[in-house]
Design a protein around this motif. Structure first.
Motif, PDB file in Angstrom:
ATOM      1  N   ILE A 178       6.497   7.899   3.865  1.00 52.34           N
ATOM      2  CA  ILE A 178       5.174   7.311   4.100  1.00 52.34           C
ATOM      3  C   ILE A 178       4.769   6.419   2.933  1.00 52.34           C
ATOM      4  O   ILE A 178       4.248   5.319   3.112  1.00 52.34           O
ATOM      5  N   GLY A 195       6.568   4.675   1.021  1.00 46.63           N
ATOM      6  CA  GLY A 195       7.260   3.386   1.079  1.00 46.63           C
ATOM      7  C   GLY A 195       6.548   2.410   1.993  1.00 46.63           C
ATOM      8  O   GLY A 195       6.430   1.219   1.691  1.00 46.63           O
ATOM      9  N   LEU A 196       6.045   2.923   3.114  1.00 47.53           N
ATOM     10  CA  LEU A 196       5.321   2.070   4.064  1.00 47.53           C
ATOM     11  C   LEU A 196       4.030   1.558   3.440  1.00 47.53           C
ATOM     12  O   LEU A 196       3.710   0.372   3.531  1.00 47.53           O
ATOM     13  N   LEU A 197       3.312   2.463   2.778  1.00 47.15           N
ATOM     14  CA  LEU A 197       2.049   2.071   2.130  1.00 47.15           C
ATOM     15  C   LEU A 197       2.316   1.022   1.045  1.00 47.15           C
ATOM     16  O   LEU A 197       1.628   0.006   0.964  1.00 47.15           O
ATOM     17  N   ALA A 229       4.861  -1.048   0.791  1.00 52.61           N
ATOM     18  CA  ALA A 229       5.284  -2.317   1.392  1.00 52.61           C
ATOM     19  C   ALA A 229       4.070  -3.077   1.915  1.00 52.61           C
ATOM     20  O   ALA A 229       3.949  -4.293   1.727  1.00 52.61           O
ATOM     21  N   THR A 250       7.151  -0.099  10.431  1.00 51.85           N
ATOM     22  CA  THR A 250       8.125   0.208   9.384  1.00 51.85           C
ATOM     23  C   THR A 250       7.887  -0.740   8.219  1.00 51.85           C
ATOM     24  O   THR A 250       7.033  -1.626   8.292  1.00 51.85           O
ATOM     25  N   GLU A 251       8.668  -0.576   7.169  1.00 52.03           N
ATOM     26  CA  GLU A 251       8.557  -1.485   6.029  1.00 52.03           C
ATOM     27  C   GLU A 251       8.969  -2.897   6.440  1.00 52.03           C
ATOM     28  O   GLU A 251       8.630  -3.866   5.780  1.00 52.03           O
ATOM     29  N   LEU A 253      10.364   5.083   9.222  1.00 47.88           N
ATOM     30  CA  LEU A 253       9.410   4.152   8.606  1.00 47.88           C
ATOM     31  C   LEU A 253      10.086   3.119   7.713  1.00 47.88           C
ATOM     32  O   LEU A 253       9.504   2.093   7.395  1.00 47.88           O
ATOM     33  N   ARG A 254      11.301   3.418   7.285  1.00 46.57           N
ATOM     34  CA  ARG A 254      12.000   2.454   6.425  1.00 46.57           C
ATOM     35  C   ARG A 254      12.506   1.261   7.216  1.00 46.57           C
ATOM     36  O   ARG A 254      12.862   0.239   6.655  1.00 46.57           O
ATOM     37  N   ILE A 267      -1.841  10.525   9.129  1.00 43.06           N
ATOM     38  CA  ILE A 267      -1.556  10.114   7.753  1.00 43.06           C
ATOM     39  C   ILE A 267      -2.774   9.427   7.144  1.00 43.06           C
ATOM     40  O   ILE A 267      -3.147   9.659   5.995  1.00 43.06           O
ATOM     41  N   LEU A 307      -4.793   9.972   3.480  1.00 41.29           N
ATOM     42  CA  LEU A 307      -5.033   8.911   2.491  1.00 41.29           C
ATOM     43  C   LEU A 307      -6.531   8.764   2.235  1.00 41.29           C
ATOM     44  O   LEU A 307      -6.980   8.676   1.089  1.00 41.29           O
ATOM     45  N   PHE A 314      -3.069  -0.928   6.708  1.00 39.00           N
ATOM     46  CA  PHE A 314      -2.176   0.235   6.716  1.00 39.00           C
ATOM     47  C   PHE A 314      -2.618   1.192   7.810  1.00 39.00           C
ATOM     48  O   PHE A 314      -1.810   1.680   8.591  1.00 39.00           O
TER      49      PHE A 314
END
Lengths: 337, 337
Positions: free
Chosen positions: A241, A243-245, A247, B134-135, B217-218, B241, B245, B273
């Motif tokens: 997660i 990594g997504l944030l 990016a 995803t990223e 997600l990558r 998620i 946050l 996001f």
């Protein structure tokens, strides 16, 4: 109390392991000893390179072999009888240690512990219990990888073990247990969850019924029960997660000064979110249901993670979680229908 | 092209449905018509209350009954033959509509579509295909809820259907297909995934092997294949998620002005996001494998989500995804070992 630790297990062993042990040993109370298990000359060299203000309660037990991180557990069990994992587990078996901590090959650790220590009476399948962050307090999720497929009775026992862990270690009173499924109604889910729902409903556990994926992070329960396939997918999903944030933020931060400034100011909060999601931060996770205390760490564990894992092992021994599980299973009837 | 939409389905129907239809109808090309199915007087009233600069290609087909959001699908099927869902599906069956969009009771929509339209030749189980952020680019994940337990052949067919969707709708060339499991090795996973791995390996698909939770997600693949239990848990987990946050940031923002300012400056990025993670934003998700185009929307869909879902339906019809799936299954051999 004696805690055996696999000095050779982990991506960067033995460096962070020995460092974590030194940190932990500086903090432990009198009477606690940490046993580094592995190639003695390597460990002694690591120990010597460290400044220690006083003599710490650390001892070394030699083991000539090392199990590789990707080695097949069954083969490692057969061919490497003198591995750090086997020798450490053997210390527990012979009563010379009270707990085992390893950042090594998880499959090999599980196999060795299961075969050498055996299961607690009444437990069909040990399970790995991980902590997840939530909007409130952490939730215990189990199983997160020891069992790729489970029957209803396994899920039921995970509920008992998770509840015991939550009450003994996290100090939750009457921990709320939820069964992870794909709908709130008791009829929703697969064969195993539908039957496990019935078993949990008829148990003395504080069972709140089925929960859904969204309930984990919301912190609606203290314990979330699932099979090791689902639990492992969700655990690893959580890892990504951040990594997504990152990016997403990067795209903005690159575009305007305003965002760059905002990200700079907010950085500590964003890093805290990342830390929350990083399960390596929790140190180690217990393999519950074994006739012994066994803590599994991430292969990439830092010294800090190792130090925390040793603390988890101490808590597990001190709170005597295993006796609690035994008692609960006897009260509930291990195979209650 | 004619698109039938369930005017009565959804938590706040018919309001956002009619609004979304009006928005969509203002944008569609000539030759496309949108059919609102449901209680005619209610729909006409909703339509009349809206200002329309010109006559829009919207028609109404009456259906006297409404299936409740929590009604048991089997009972709804039997007792409500004149529900908006049944009447709309019947339009497809009789060739009077090319696609069906509904934000109503998902189980009832699936049951009606499955029974009335049937499956595409060679498909054992239809699956719901959802897009995840995803990223990099979005990934198609299927199944996310139609099948609580799956055999290997079902997973294999999900791979075929997902790859067709990715190539026809997302315009990916030779889409990369991954099988969601709990380890990269082909031997890791449960019985169904281990066997599905073999089937996918021997197919003409661009199969990249097992993937793990973190790979979704990558953006390492275009298509992630899993059973509907795992897919649904991960989908709903994703929904929550943003809450974690927000809770984390709130703690910081309350404590110091610095964080308040940072959050303010960075807000558009944080909202992006959140939007990324909100699957309602994608509009609708296709139920693949049916002998017809069927788009399922979130019960809480906004007018915008409905407008987007209608666009997805149009794309599905225009790109003729179903013919693509049929062709792929024939080429690959629907039950290839």
């Amino acid at each position: 109390m004696k805690i055996a630790i696999d000095a050779m297990g982990g991506d960067k062993a033995p460096h962070p392991i020995v460092e974590g042990v030194v940190q932990a040993a500086s903090l432990v109370r009198e009477g606690t000893e940490i046993i580094l298990v592995g190639q003695e000359s390597v460990i002694r060299r690591e120990l010597k390179s460290r400044f220690m203000p006083r003599e710490l309660p650390i001892s070394v037990v030699h083991a000539s072999q090392v199990v590789g991180m990707d080695e097949a557990p069954a083969i490692a069990m057969r061919k490497k009888r003198d591995s750090s994992i086997m020798v450490a587990v053997d210390l527990l078996k012979r009563g010379q240690a009270d707990a085992f901590v390893s950042a090594g090959n998880t499959g090999a650790v599980m196999a060795a512990a299961l075969v050498e220590l055996g299961r607690l009476k009444g437990v069909s399948r040990p399970a790995i219990a991980s902590l997840f962050p939530t909007e409130r307090d952490a939730v215990v999720v189990l199983d997160v990888g020891a069992n790729a497929s489970c029957k209803a009775v396994h899920l039921y026992q995970f509920g008992v073990m998770g509840a015991t862990y939550a009450s003994h270690i996290l100090r939750r009173r009457r921990p709320k247990v939820g069964l992870l499924s794909i709908g709130e109604e008791s009829s929703k889910g697969n064969e195993a969850t539908v039957k496990a729902h019935q078993m949990l409903s008829h148990s003395p556990l504080n069972f709140v019924g089925n929960i859904e994926g969204r309930d984990i992070l919301r912190g609606n329960v203290d314990v979330a029960v699932c099979d090791g396939f689902v639990g492992n997918v969700v655990l690893k999903f959580t890892e990504s997660i951040d990594g997504l944030l990152t990016a997403q933020l990067r795209r903005y931060v690159m575009s305007r000064l305003r965002y760059r400034l905002g990200a700079h100011l907010l950085m500590p909060a964003l890093l805290a979110f990342r830390r929350d999601l990083d399960y390596a931060e929790y140190g180690g996770v217990p393999l519950l249901g074994l006739n012994g205390v066994c803590i599994i760490c991430h292969g990439g564990s830092s010294a800090k993670a190792i130090r925390k894992a040793i603390a988890v092992a101490q808590q597990m021994v001190k709170a005597d979680v295993n006796s609690g599980i035994l008692r609960q299973l006897q009260e509930n009837g291990g195979m209650k229908k």
